[in-house]
Design an enzyme around this catalytic site. Structure first.
Site, PDB file in Angstrom:
ATOM      1  CB  THR A 160       2.537   0.593  -3.283  1.00 25.23           C
ATOM      2  OG1 THR A 160       1.601  -0.591  -2.791  1.00 25.23           O
ATOM      3  CG2 THR A 160       2.881   1.285  -1.890  1.00 25.23           C
ATOM      4  CE  LYS A 186      -0.550   0.112  -0.217  1.00 25.92           C
ATOM      5  NZ  LYS A 186       0.689  -0.740   0.126  1.00 25.92           N
ATOM      6  CB  THR A 197      -0.480  -7.625   5.312  1.00 28.77           C
ATOM      7  OG1 THR A 197      -0.400  -8.493   6.282  1.00 28.77           O
ATOM      8  CG2 THR A 197       0.603  -7.211   4.758  1.00 28.77           C
ATOM      9  CD  GLU A 283       2.063  -6.838  -5.475  1.00 28.49           C
ATOM     10  OE1 GLU A 283       2.659  -5.947  -5.322  1.00 28.49           O
ATOM     11  OE2 GLU A 283       2.836  -8.056  -5.452  1.00 28.49           O
ATOM     12  CG  ASN A 405       5.593  -8.939  -6.117  1.00 28.66           C
ATOM     13  OD1 ASN A 405       5.845  -8.433  -5.025  1.00 28.66           O
ATOM     14  ND2 ASN A 405       4.583  -9.645  -6.332  1.00 28.66           N
ATOM     15  CB  THR A 410      13.781  -2.362 -11.500  1.00 26.15           C
ATOM     16  OG1 THR A 410      12.891  -3.280 -11.672  1.00 26.15           O
ATOM     17  CG2 THR A 410      15.016  -2.804 -10.740  1.00 26.15           C
TER      18      THR A 410
END
Length: 410
Positions: A160, A186, A197, A283, A405, A410
């Site tokens: 992702t 992932k 998670t 991230e 995030n 978008t």
């Protein structure tokens, strides 16, 4: 394919992944659910494989988890797992369950299996139904292969916000036979496992019954996937699934088998390596943080404190800013919930001692800053209370985490 000795007869296999253990094939492709990246993958075993899984403890669980649990409960074996990325199929009601079952059935039909031979996994945006008009034709087109290219394609298909794929493989000796364990995962955000998670898939050619495989996976998850944290969020979809083909030809593994420990060590090495790759790819992250805690009352307590430290937003931002503020470390120790002696704590940042028996130590700020500038940051704590040891992994918290995030949909 080459290998590197890691611990005695255990070796890391260069270029190895889920295709390396005998009996497994994998692939992934682009169905256009996502704009560019592959978004659909499958792992297939030649024969019925012992299966074990651990799941997110979030009380809100996505439809694919229910389908996978049902398949494993039916007989403890699986032949395939199908995974899509882009839509999580979580909080999608009865229609989402129907979609998960339809993915399972299409995969079974494509590879000549029973639906209960197939596990299903999804990852992506919560609340979005899967684009079945793209996924179902994609399943029919998949052609798994027992080559690195197949594993690479699968590893890409499950991503992702990850910046890259996460794969590893180890080989060890069981009953004089080479036993391979390969893994792919992932995970980049919403990482605060209590299970794990993320999505993780591990294959092995070891001969091991489902109940013993479950025992091994559950034990190792607590020491690896449950010791990583990126942002404190636990997601709805995620699991680690392990399949064992039995094709290595060893005697069945169990806790009393003389080579049980080498098997556990190799499986743990795979899971720990994947955990570290996930933490490194948090991230917006620029650094991997490893926290080691020693001298705790128990291993469980040590692991709990290590994860509390590495999960501290104040500590994570200090690492990003290369600020050797050890006060944030001892603060996290204090609110970990573990019983400690406030007067016996040692703390080091890299090789540099900053606290000894809870007394500040003179240290070079410049030297500590230089360590915090490295790609890998190490923090060590000794509670001086017992023999418990534990590790946890995480990453720094950066401006880019907010940027990624804030615009996730978008």
């Amino acid at each position: 394919m080459s290998s590197t000795t890691v611990n005695g007869c255990m070796k890391q296999v260069t270029g190895g992944s889920v295709h390396t253990p005998a009996g497994f094939k994998a692939t992934g492709l682009h169905t256009k659910v996502k704009r560019k990246r592959k978004d659909l993958g499958v792992i297939v075993c030649d024969e019925a494989a012992s299966a074990a899984a651990v799941y997110t403890l979030n009380q809100i669980q996505a439809a694919p988890l229910a389908v996978t649990k049902e398949s494993i409960a039916a007989g403890g074996t699986l032949r395939a797992v199908v995974v899509n990325s882009g839509q999580a199929n979580a909080c999608t009601g009865k229609a989402g369950m129907e979609d998960a079952y339809e993915m399972q059935k299409k995969t079974a039909d494509t590879f000549g299996l029973s639906p209960l031979d197939v596990a299903v996994a999804s990852t992506g945006t919560i609340g979005d139904r899967i684009k079945m008009d793209k996924i179902l034709p994609g399943i029919k087109e998949m052609k798994p292969e027992a080559e690195a290219s197949g594993s690479d394609a699968f590893a890409e298909s499950i991503l992702t916000t990850d910046t890259g794929t996460k794969q590893t493989c180890y080989v060890t000796e069981i009953d004089g036979k080479a036993v391979h364990i390969g893994g792919v995962a992932k995970g980049s955000g919403m990482i605060h496992p209590n299970m794990a998670t993320m999505l993780g898939f591990v294959t092995t050619d070891a001969n091991i019954a489902p109940e013993h495989l479950q025992q091994a996976l559950s034990e190792i998850t607590d020491r690896t996937f449950n010791r990583i944290t990126i942002d404190g969020d636990t997601s709805t979809n995620d699991m680690v699934l392990t399949l064992a083909s039995g094709k290595a030809g060893n005697e069945p593994l169990h806790e009393d088998h003389p080579d049980w420990i080498p098997f556990i060590q190799a499986l743990q090495s795979v899971c720990e390596e994947l955990s570290k790759q996930i933490a490194r790819d948090g991230e917006g992250a620029t650094k991997l943080i490893e926290v080691q805690v020693h001298g705790a009352p128990s291993d469980e307590d040590a692991g709990k404190i290590a994860k509390q430290i590495v999960g501290s937003d104040l500590l994570k931002t200090a690492v990003y800013g290369t600020d050797g503020n050890w006060g944030r470390i001892i603060c996290a120790i204090g609110y970990s919930g573990v019983t400690i002696d406030p007067d016996t704590i040692d703390i080091s940042i890299g090789p540099h001692s900053t606290l000894l028996n809870s007394e500040p130590v003179d240290f070079s700020e410049e030297a500590v800053t230089n360590h915090l500038k490295q790609d890998e940051v190490f923090i060590a704590v000794n509670l001086n209370l017992g023999n418990g040891n534990g590790k946890a992994w995480g990453c720094d918290l950066t401006y880019d985490y907010v940027r990624i995030n804030a615009g996730y949909r978008t």
